[in-house]
Design a protein around this motif. Structure first.
Motif, PDB file in Angstrom:
ATOM      1  N   ALA A  82       0.831  -1.205   0.000  1.00  0.00           N
ATOM      2  CA  ALA A  82       0.000   0.000   0.000  1.00  0.00           C
ATOM      3  C   ALA A  82       0.866   1.255   0.000  1.00  0.00           C
ATOM      4  N   ASP A  83       1.929   1.254   0.810  1.00  0.00           N
ATOM      5  CA  ASP A  83       2.840   2.403   0.836  1.00  0.00           C
ATOM      6  C   ASP A  83       3.540   2.573  -0.513  1.00  0.00           C
ATOM      7  N   ALA A  84       3.888   1.450  -1.137  1.00  0.00           N
ATOM      8  CA  ALA A  84       4.597   1.505  -2.417  1.00  0.00           C
ATOM      9  C   ALA A  84       3.703   2.070  -3.520  1.00  0.00           C
ATOM     10  N   ILE A  85       2.452   1.636  -3.592  1.00  0.00           N
ATOM     11  CA  ILE A  85       1.596   2.126  -4.676  1.00  0.00           C
ATOM     12  C   ILE A  85       1.221   3.593  -4.452  1.00  0.00           C
ATOM     13  N   ALA A  86       1.201   4.035  -3.197  1.00  0.00           N
ATOM     14  CA  ALA A  86       0.980   5.461  -2.932  1.00  0.00           C
ATOM     15  C   ALA A  86       2.129   6.289  -3.505  1.00  0.00           C
ATOM     16  N   GLU A  87       3.358   5.817  -3.312  1.00  0.00           N
ATOM     17  CA  GLU A  87       4.524   6.503  -3.874  1.00  0.00           C
ATOM     18  C   GLU A  87       4.525   6.428  -5.396  1.00  0.00           C
ATOM     19  N   LEU A  88       4.207   5.271  -5.929  1.00  0.00           N
ATOM     20  CA  LEU A  88       4.185   5.085  -7.384  1.00  0.00           C
ATOM     21  C   LEU A  88       3.151   5.998  -8.043  1.00  0.00           C
ATOM     22  N   ALA A  89       2.013   6.178  -7.389  1.00  0.00           N
ATOM     23  CA  ALA A  89       0.956   7.014  -7.967  1.00  0.00           C
ATOM     24  C   ALA A  89       1.415   8.463  -8.105  1.00  0.00           C
ATOM     25  N   MET A  90       2.134   8.974  -7.103  1.00  0.00           N
ATOM     26  CA  MET A  90       2.628  10.347  -7.204  1.00  0.00           C
ATOM     27  C   MET A  90       3.749  10.451  -8.239  1.00  0.00           C
ATOM     28  N   ARG A  91       4.605   9.440  -8.329  1.00  0.00           N
ATOM     29  CA  ARG A  91       5.646   9.430  -9.362  1.00  0.00           C
ATOM     30  C   ARG A  91       5.022   9.448 -10.754  1.00  0.00           C
ATOM     31  N   ASN A  92       3.940   8.703 -10.927  1.00  0.00           N
ATOM     32  CA  ASN A  92       3.324   8.624 -12.253  1.00  0.00           C
ATOM     33  C   ASN A  92       2.629   9.928 -12.630  1.00  0.00           C
ATOM     34  N   TYR A  93       2.172  10.683 -11.639  1.00  0.00           N
ATOM     35  CA  TYR A  93       1.587  11.990 -11.946  1.00  0.00           C
ATOM     36  C   TYR A  93       2.637  12.888 -12.588  1.00  0.00           C
ATOM     37  N   ILE A  94       3.830  12.887 -12.006  1.00  0.00           N
ATOM     38  CA  ILE A  94       4.909  13.704 -12.573  1.00  0.00           C
ATOM     39  C   ILE A  94       5.234  13.230 -13.986  1.00  0.00           C
ATOM     40  N   GLU A  95       5.248  11.901 -14.176  1.00  0.00           N
ATOM     41  CA  GLU A  95       5.526  11.357 -15.509  1.00  0.00           C
ATOM     42  C   GLU A  95       4.462  11.788 -16.512  1.00  0.00           C
ATOM     43  N   MET A  96       3.192  11.632 -16.163  1.00  0.00           N
ATOM     44  CA  MET A  96       2.101  11.967 -17.082  1.00  0.00           C
ATOM     45  C   MET A  96       2.053  13.459 -17.370  1.00  0.00           C
ATOM     46  N   ARG A  97       2.316  14.252 -16.347  1.00  0.00           N
ATOM     47  CA  ARG A  97       2.170  15.706 -16.438  1.00  0.00           C
ATOM     48  C   ARG A  97       3.345  16.368 -17.142  1.00  0.00           C
ATOM     49  N   ASP A  98       4.578  15.857 -16.841  1.00  0.00           N
ATOM     50  CA  ASP A  98       5.787  16.565 -17.249  1.00  0.00           C
ATOM     51  C   ASP A  98       6.636  15.840 -18.288  1.00  0.00           C
ATOM     52  N   LEU A  99       6.611  14.498 -18.285  1.00  0.00           N
ATOM     53  CA  LEU A  99       7.644  13.761 -19.009  1.00  0.00           C
ATOM     54  C   LEU A  99       7.192  13.084 -20.296  1.00  0.00           C
ATOM     55  N   VAL A 100       5.880  12.839 -20.449  1.00  0.00           N
ATOM     56  CA  VAL A 100       5.453  12.050 -21.614  1.00  0.00           C
ATOM     57  C   VAL A 100       5.712  12.761 -22.948  1.00  0.00           C
ATOM     58  N   GLY A 101       6.036  14.047 -22.902  1.00  0.00           N
ATOM     59  CA  GLY A 101       6.399  14.755 -24.124  1.00  0.00           C
ATOM     60  C   GLY A 101       7.893  15.005 -24.253  1.00  0.00           C
ATOM     61  N   ASP A 102       8.695  14.478 -23.316  1.00  0.00           N
ATOM     62  CA  ASP A 102      10.140  14.718 -23.310  1.00  0.00           C
ATOM     63  C   ASP A 102      10.854  13.677 -24.170  1.00  0.00           C
ATOM     64  N   PRO A 103      11.609  14.085 -25.201  1.00  0.00           N
ATOM     65  CA  PRO A 103      12.237  13.119 -26.121  1.00  0.00           C
ATOM     66  C   PRO A 103      13.162  12.121 -25.430  1.00  0.00           C
ATOM     67  N   LYS A 104      13.942  12.575 -24.451  1.00  0.00           N
ATOM     68  CA  LYS A 104      14.870  11.675 -23.762  1.00  0.00           C
ATOM     69  C   LYS A 104      14.099  10.622 -22.958  1.00  0.00           C
ATOM     70  N   PHE A 105      13.049  11.063 -22.289  1.00  0.00           N
ATOM     71  CA  PHE A 105      12.212  10.135 -21.531  1.00  0.00           C
ATOM     72  C   PHE A 105      11.579   9.102 -22.462  1.00  0.00           C
ATOM     73  N   LEU A 106      11.076   9.564 -23.598  1.00  0.00           N
ATOM     74  CA  LEU A 106      10.431   8.649 -24.548  1.00  0.00           C
ATOM     75  C   LEU A 106      11.433   7.657 -25.128  1.00  0.00           C
ATOM     76  N   LEU A 107      12.662   8.117 -25.361  1.00  0.00           N
ATOM     77  CA  LEU A 107      13.690   7.209 -25.875  1.00  0.00           C
ATOM     78  C   LEU A 107      14.016   6.137 -24.840  1.00  0.00           C
ATOM     79  N   GLN A 108      14.094   6.527 -23.583  1.00  0.00           N
ATOM     80  CA  GLN A 108      14.348   5.541 -22.530  1.00  0.00           C
ATOM     81  C   GLN A 108      13.241   4.494 -22.498  1.00  0.00           C
TER      82      GLN A 108
END
Length: 452
Positions: free
Chosen positions: A348-374
């Protein structure tokens, strides 16, 4: 026949009632709200849910997979909309892998119907929990319209009554109970994009649509009637915030500038925006989950933000883990409940952390070329060496691996990838077998890679 009382007839409470009934328990479910099956469902009433592998396992345990498939729409990836309206598709996993958009209300009705089909289950509505005696295993409820009181003594009591659980509030009065409630700086407001003039979908049906804009984002999930349930996630204060959208003109200008393709599709934008309330996002952590024969489950014990699409899935996984422990421990609840808590709390603690990490990914990173290449490199590694490398998203969404283990491995893989992404010729070498070999050797060692 042992008796169980469940506070809450939401998704987790209804599913748990079915599972316990199938295990031979007599179950009474008390729900504070009226019976939602007596009201017409609206597609845009709440954030659509993304049903994935963990959730499907519990749905199958309840025997309702066929019913759920009728109302679920597969989404094979993210459809990213940039500020100029250009669209890019990013698959979630291997070909054919999907998460499923499903209406919270429709799914809840399916589960309540299945529970009520069973002779062992009774559902009671307009019943608010007002007290729990953990030593006597007794729960008290008051009818919200008549004021009539009911007291139930049971072998088991489950608090499945959501993020603002009354059962948990009673548990908070006990000694050495740890509790935290965290509101994140962002809230959300929904809009309902209706179907086209002939009932058609106005966008790609089999995708989760995202308009990432840095500090905020808009998403859209398909509904069976051709509409999309859309959600704007944004800070409460600041330049781009809900506070800044004071007038109809503010709303119209904001959507035209930031989401021009969406704005062009959306009829009555300002009225639609105003007709849905601004809502909060909260993370709940607590410990213990168990007092004697009373147990918190689902959001009552671990509410999370919705950005990994795992809130419902983690609650459903609670139910399937509990079912497995009933089997393993032969209905010995003195062993089942402590083991359930020990197993599920780290996840439960892990998925709480993962959910906030994924918000940053969806909000900030899904349009970043380096992130997409990774992500492209990791997807190819998984395709060629599925046992040696599984992307974090696939571990969370398309496997039954414990959330805590997935998070730990995801962090390890990120560290490995970070070093390789700094190579000056990574754009040219991304699909080079020697690069793949070097990455896998970094993770597993040279000897292990030969068998990958």
């Amino acid at each position: 026949m042992k008796k169980a009382v469940i506070a809450g007839a939401g998704l987790v409470g209804s599913l748990l009632a079915v599972i316990l009934a199938k295990r031979g328990y007599r179950v009474k479910v008390y729900e504070r709200r009226p019976d939602m099956r007596n009201f017409e469902m609206s597609a845009g009433k709440s954030i659509n849910l993304a049903l994935s592998t963990r959730g499907w396992k519990a749905v199958e345990l309840a025997g309702v997979r066929g019913h759920v498939e009728e109302v679920a729409i597969p989404m094979y990836g993210r459809q990213i909309h940039d500020i100029k309206g250009k669209e890019t598709f990013q698959p979630y996993g291997r070909e054919g892998q999907a998460i499923y958009s499903v209406s919270r209300g429709e799914l809840n009705c399916v589960l309540m119907d299945e529970a009520e089909k069973r002779d062992e289950v009774e559902l009671f509505f307009h019943q608010k929990c007002v007290g729990v005696d953990f030593e006597k295993s007794t729960a008290r409820f008051v009818h919200t319209e008549t004021g009539a009181e009911t007291e139930e003594t049971a072998d088991l009591i489950f608090g499945a009554d959501g993020a603002f659980s009354q059962v948990r509030a009673e548990m908070q009065k006990t000694r050495r109970f740890n509790y935290s409630q965290e509101y994140i700086p962002h809230g959300y407001r929904e809009l309902l994009l209706p179907a086209g003039p002939n009932g058609e979908f106005r966008m790609e049906k089999n995708a989760l649509h995202i308009w990432p804009r840095g500090g905020y984002m808009l998403i859209a999930l398909p509904n069976a009637d051709g509409s999309f349930t859309c959600t704007l996630f944004m800070p409460y204060e600041g330049e781009h915030s809900f506070e800044a959208l004071k007038t109809d003109e503010d709303v119209r200008r904001f959507f035209e500038e930031q989401f021009p393709d969406f704005s062009a599709m959306m009829p009555d934008l300002t009225e639609n925006y105003k007709s849905h309330p601004l809502a909060d996002l909260v993370i709940i952590r607590c410990m213990p989950w168990v007092r004697n024969r009373t147990c918190l489950i689902g959001d009552a014990s671990h509410a999370i933000v919705p950005f990994y699409g795992q809130g419902m899935n983690s609650g459903f996984e609670d139910c399937s883990v509990l079912d497995g422990l009933i089997e393993k421990n032969n209905h010995d609840w003195d062993r089942i409940l402590p083991e359930f808590q020990t197993l599920r709390k780290p996840d439960a603690d892990a998925i709480a952390e993962l959910a906030m990490r994924n918000y940053i990914e969806m909000r900030d990173l899904v349009g970043d070329p380096k992130f997409l290449l990774q992500k492209k490199i990791e997807a190819r590694l998984h395709e060629k060496h599925p046992k040696a490398w599984m992307p974090l998203y696939s571990q969370v969404t398309f496997s039954h691996r414990r959330y805590s283990e997935a998070l730990a491995e995801g962090k390890e893989q990120d560290k490995i990838m970070e070093a390789f992404m700094d190579l000056p010729d990574i754009e040219q070498r991304w699909d080079d077998p020697e690069l793949a070999k070097a990455i896998l050797e970094k993770k597993h060692g040279a000897k292990a890679v030969t068998n990958a």
